[in-house]
Scaffold this motif. Structure first.
Motif, PDB file in Angstrom:
ATOM      1  N   CYS A 100     -37.425 -56.471  64.629  1.00 15.15           N
ATOM      2  CA  CYS A 100     -37.112 -57.336  65.677  1.00 15.15           C
ATOM      3  C   CYS A 100     -38.277 -56.663  67.074  1.00 15.15           C
ATOM      4  O   CYS A 100     -37.989 -55.632  67.228  1.00 15.15           O
ATOM      5  CB  CYS A 100     -35.631 -57.170  66.286  1.00 15.15           C
ATOM      6  SG  CYS A 100     -35.421 -58.383  67.780  1.00 15.15           S
ATOM      7  N   LYS A 101     -39.121 -57.564  67.007  1.00 13.18           N
ATOM      8  CA  LYS A 101     -39.722 -57.238  68.218  1.00 13.18           C
ATOM      9  C   LYS A 101     -39.299 -57.922  69.545  1.00 13.18           C
ATOM     10  O   LYS A 101     -38.678 -59.034  69.708  1.00 13.18           O
ATOM     11  CB  LYS A 101     -41.210 -57.837  67.811  1.00 13.18           C
ATOM     12  CG  LYS A 101     -41.875 -57.092  66.790  1.00 13.18           C
ATOM     13  CD  LYS A 101     -43.151 -57.687  66.416  1.00 13.18           C
ATOM     14  CE  LYS A 101     -43.884 -56.892  65.156  1.00 13.18           C
ATOM     15  NZ  LYS A 101     -44.234 -55.505  65.525  1.00 13.18           N
ATOM     16  N   PRO A 102     -39.586 -57.125  70.682  1.00 13.99           N
ATOM     17  CA  PRO A 102     -39.246 -57.483  71.942  1.00 13.99           C
ATOM     18  C   PRO A 102     -39.929 -59.104  72.395  1.00 13.99           C
ATOM     19  O   PRO A 102     -41.160 -59.087  71.850  1.00 13.99           O
ATOM     20  CB  PRO A 102     -39.436 -56.571  72.974  1.00 13.99           C
ATOM     21  CG  PRO A 102     -40.714 -55.925  72.439  1.00 13.99           C
ATOM     22  CD  PRO A 102     -40.441 -56.008  70.872  1.00 13.99           C
ATOM     23  N   THR A 103     -39.117 -59.899  72.907  1.00  7.44           N
ATOM     24  CA  THR A 103     -39.808 -61.108  73.318  1.00  7.44           C
ATOM     25  C   THR A 103     -39.115 -61.259  75.100  1.00  7.44           C
ATOM     26  O   THR A 103     -38.311 -60.543  75.410  1.00  7.44           O
ATOM     27  CB  THR A 103     -39.315 -62.430  72.862  1.00  7.44           C
ATOM     28  OG1 THR A 103     -37.699 -62.471  72.681  1.00  7.44           O
ATOM     29  CG2 THR A 103     -39.920 -62.261  71.174  1.00  7.44           C
ATOM     30  N   LYS A 104     -39.825 -62.481  75.414  1.00  8.13           N
ATOM     31  CA  LYS A 104     -39.336 -62.493  77.147  1.00  8.13           C
ATOM     32  C   LYS A 104     -37.718 -62.711  77.162  1.00  8.13           C
ATOM     33  O   LYS A 104     -37.363 -62.225  78.131  1.00  8.13           O
ATOM     34  CB  LYS A 104     -40.024 -63.600  77.452  1.00  8.13           C
ATOM     35  CG  LYS A 104     -41.504 -63.441  77.757  1.00  8.13           C
ATOM     36  CD  LYS A 104     -42.288 -64.857  78.377  1.00  8.13           C
ATOM     37  CE  LYS A 104     -43.618 -64.450  78.476  1.00  8.13           C
ATOM     38  NZ  LYS A 104     -44.339 -65.726  78.930  1.00  8.13           N
ATOM     39  N   ILE A 105     -37.297 -63.366  76.266  1.00 13.53           N
ATOM     40  CA  ILE A 105     -35.912 -63.683  76.233  1.00 13.53           C
ATOM     41  C   ILE A 105     -35.155 -63.225  75.160  1.00 13.53           C
ATOM     42  O   ILE A 105     -35.573 -63.299  73.706  1.00 13.53           O
ATOM     43  CB  ILE A 105     -35.402 -65.229  76.633  1.00 13.53           C
ATOM     44  CG1 ILE A 105     -36.150 -65.537  78.051  1.00 13.53           C
ATOM     45  CG2 ILE A 105     -34.051 -65.353  76.363  1.00 13.53           C
ATOM     46  CD1 ILE A 105     -36.967 -67.002  77.766  1.00 13.53           C
ATOM     47  N   ILE A 106     -33.843 -62.170  75.208  1.00 11.34           N
ATOM     48  CA  ILE A 106     -33.258 -61.927  73.863  1.00 11.34           C
ATOM     49  C   ILE A 106     -31.698 -62.780  74.151  1.00 11.34           C
ATOM     50  O   ILE A 106     -31.164 -62.478  75.069  1.00 11.34           O
ATOM     51  CB  ILE A 106     -33.117 -60.364  74.002  1.00 11.34           C
ATOM     52  CG1 ILE A 106     -34.336 -59.720  73.912  1.00 11.34           C
ATOM     53  CG2 ILE A 106     -32.114 -60.049  72.803  1.00 11.34           C
ATOM     54  CD1 ILE A 106     -35.075 -59.972  72.765  1.00 11.34           C
ATOM     55  N   LEU A 107     -31.374 -63.618  73.049  1.00  8.14           N
ATOM     56  CA  LEU A 107     -30.211 -63.913  73.196  1.00  8.14           C
ATOM     57  C   LEU A 107     -29.158 -63.088  72.242  1.00  8.14           C
ATOM     58  O   LEU A 107     -29.649 -62.648  71.095  1.00  8.14           O
ATOM     59  CB  LEU A 107     -29.976 -65.341  72.817  1.00  8.14           C
ATOM     60  CG  LEU A 107     -31.035 -66.465  73.291  1.00  8.14           C
ATOM     61  CD1 LEU A 107     -30.676 -67.733  72.765  1.00  8.14           C
ATOM     62  CD2 LEU A 107     -30.567 -66.442  74.693  1.00  8.14           C
TER      63      LEU A 107
END
Length: 202
Positions: A100-107
């Protein structure tokens, strides 16, 4: 990159996962990642005693919230994480993991995420789906039989002995920590639109 973490909570079958997927589709996978509480179950294979048995999967102690909180901390710092995979047919953690790579939004999707103070501390915002019990049960029955190899009898027994009491004891009270509570389809549509506009403004 700034990471914004949103908790999507509610009882099993409440519609929270549907909402998270809808929101991800609207925002785009490049901008939005979903992390599921269900991946963080502790290995229960040595205790599992049959469909609808004594292992309580709806109690907070069945989940590794410390690891979930640590993974959220890493993502906020821009670091990749390896998310565990829980096999609901063997009740073990698989050797494989999900990168899992970081994105602007994590749900963060899960019934008990707002019950965990460790996880709550990592959330920037949260939403809770307050859905009637009968509807939640029918949705859970369909999911567990069709996706997890369960029997209708086992699902019903588990719901009556574990899901309902755990919901009343842990899940329902946790809605007091939510920033937004959704009770009907009209509110669902409004919330989806509002979150899209807030998280990814034009």
């Amino acid at each position: 990159m700034s990471v914004y973490i949103v908790g999507v909570a509610g009882g099993s079958g409440s519609g929270k996962t549907h909402f998270a997927l809808d929101l991800q589709r609207q925002l785009g996978r490049d901008n939005c990642t979903i992390i599921y509480q269900d991946n963080y179950y502790i290995d229960q294979s040595h205790r599992f005693d049959g469909d609808g048995g004594s292992v309580n999967f709806d109690h907070p102690s069945s989940l590794d919230f410390t690891l979930l909180a640590q993974d959220l901390q890493k993502l906020r710092k821009g670091l990749d994480v390896q998310i565990p995979i829980y096999d609901f047919k063997t009740h073990t953690r698989q050797k494989e993991t999900i990168l899992c790579k970081p994105t602007k939004i994590i749900l963060v999707d899960g019934i008990l995420i707002l019950n965990s103070m460790e996880v709550r501390c990592e959330l920037d915002e949260s939403i809770f789906f307050d859905t009637p019990e009968e509807l939640r049960f029918q949705r859970r029955l369909h999911r567990d039989v069709n996706e997890r190899g369960r029997t209708p009898e086992g699902v019903k027994k588990q719901f009556e002995l574990q899901v309902r009491p755990m919901h009343n004891q842990y899940v329902e009270p946790s809605k007091n920590f939510a920033n937004t509570v959704i009770k009907d389809l009209g509110e669902y549509s409004d919330a989806l639109q509002n979150f899209c506009q807030k998280l990814m403004p034009a």
